[in-house]
Scaffold this motif. Structure first.
Motif, PDB file in Angstrom:
ATOM      1  N   GLU A  27       0.749  -0.950  -0.107  1.00 33.01           N
ATOM      2  CA  GLU A  27       0.142   0.191   0.070  1.00 33.01           C
ATOM      3  C   GLU A  27       0.307   1.171   0.008  1.00 33.01           C
ATOM      4  OE1 GLU A  27      -3.640   0.717   0.396  1.00 33.01           O
ATOM      5  OE2 GLU A  27      -4.208  -1.422   0.558  1.00 33.01           O
ATOM      6  N   ASP A  47      -2.805   0.108  -9.006  1.00 39.93           N
ATOM      7  CA  ASP A  47      -4.315  -0.575  -8.363  1.00 39.93           C
ATOM      8  C   ASP A  47      -5.041   1.189  -7.753  1.00 39.93           C
ATOM      9  OD1 ASP A  47      -7.327  -0.590  -8.249  1.00 39.93           O
ATOM     10  OD2 ASP A  47      -6.546  -2.619  -6.991  1.00 39.93           O
ATOM     11  N   ALA A  60     -10.402  -6.523  -5.707  1.00 42.15           N
ATOM     12  CA  ALA A  60      -8.695  -6.237  -4.734  1.00 42.15           C
ATOM     13  C   ALA A  60      -8.680  -8.084  -4.573  1.00 42.15           C
ATOM     14  CB  ALA A  60      -9.207  -6.237  -3.095  1.00 42.15           C
ATOM     15  N   LYS A  80      -1.056  -1.019  -4.665  1.00 44.18           N
ATOM     16  CA  LYS A  80      -1.670  -0.690  -4.370  1.00 44.18           C
ATOM     17  C   LYS A  80      -1.575   1.021  -3.812  1.00 44.18           C
ATOM     18  CE  LYS A  80      -5.354  -2.931  -3.018  1.00 44.18           C
ATOM     19  NZ  LYS A  80      -6.510  -3.290  -4.050  1.00 44.18           N
TER      20      LYS A  80
END
Length: 138
Positions: A27, A47, A60, A80
């Motif tokens: 992340e 993403d 996801a 992400k």
């Protein structure tokens, strides 16, 4: 008379859980973190998602499976980035989920100069772009 199991146990009737993925998507937490990820990997797929976006939630697990398939730190990374963090203004996206690509530190662009991106849940298009980038000998 032998006393074997006559009935199945509750645990044997429960749905089987899929094993936890060995790769968890990274992340992005800040602009500095994004720059570091881009500079340390030849190919990066982002993403762009939001926690309130239902299609993002549905995609996801599938994106994580793609990340398991393609991610190889230093060569290729699938990450992400939450649009709620407002790090993504420079991407010119028109909807989420969206996927953008970097190659050798540069935002991948079409011949007309627009960023190469995939809007919506077309993970097959994401996979095709990743295959093409990886086939170019990175």
């Amino acid at each position: 008379m032998s006393r074997g199991k006559l009935y199945a146990s509750y645990s044997s009737l429960a749905p089987k859980k899929e094993p936890e993925p060995s790769y968890k998507c990274i992340e992005i937490q800040s602009l500095e973190h994004r720059k570091q990820v881009i500079s340390e990997n030849a190919i990066v797929c982002f993403d762009l998602y939001a926690t309130w976006c239902e299609p993002c939630k549905i995609l996801a697990p599938q994106y994580t499976k793609l990340a398991q398939q393609y991610s190889s730190p230093g060569r290729c990374l699938m990450v992400k980035e939450n649009v709620d963090l407002e790090l993504t203004r420079d991407y010119q996206i028109t909807g989420i989920p969206a996927f953008i690509f970097y190659r050798k530190g540069q935002l991948l662009r079409n011949q007309d100069g627009s960023p190469v991106h995939v809007i919506g849940g077309d993970l097959k298009a994401v996979q095709e772009i990743m295959d093409k980038l990886l086939g170019q000998g990175v």
